[in-house]
Design a protein around this motif. Structure first.
Motif, short mmCIF file in Angstrom:
data_model
loop_
_atom_site.label_atom_id
_atom_site.label_comp_id
_atom_site.label_asym_id
_atom_site.label_seq_id
_atom_site.Cartn_x
_atom_site.Cartn_y
_atom_site.Cartn_z
N GLY A 127 0.82 -1.20 0.00
CA GLY A 127 0.00 0.00 0.00
C GLY A 127 0.85 1.25 0.00
O GLY A 127 2.07 1.22 -0.18
N GLN A 128 0.20 2.37 0.21
CA GLN A 128 0.86 3.67 0.21
C GLN A 128 1.77 3.82 1.42
O GLN A 128 1.41 3.40 2.52
N ASP A 156 3.51 6.36 3.97
CA ASP A 156 3.52 7.72 4.50
C ASP A 156 4.93 7.96 5.03
O ASP A 156 5.24 7.64 6.18
#
Length: 63
Positions: A30-31, A33
């Motif tokens: 996933g992304q 951060d």
């Protein structure tokens, strides 16, 4: 005393593997951060002094 022990083992066998080095690899999905990851890693380093420990032997200094 703990840091003296770390230094002793680091200098005892300079050709051997450092017994206090530990590496871990993670796969993230996933992304990412990056800001949150950097902040959490910094918080971990700030809280645990042993993670910041390191030694340099300066030329001409025996102790």
């Amino acid at each position: 005393p703990l840091q003296e022990g770390l230094l002793f083992h680091a200098l005892f066998d300079e050709q051997g593997t450092d017994v206090y080095i530990e590496q871990m690899s993670l796969t993230l999905e996933g992304q990412l951060d990056a800001v949150a990851l950097r902040a959490s890693w910094q918080a971990l380093l700030d809280r645990h002094a042993s993670l910041r420990a390191g030694f340099r032997q300066l030329p001409g200094v025996d102790e």
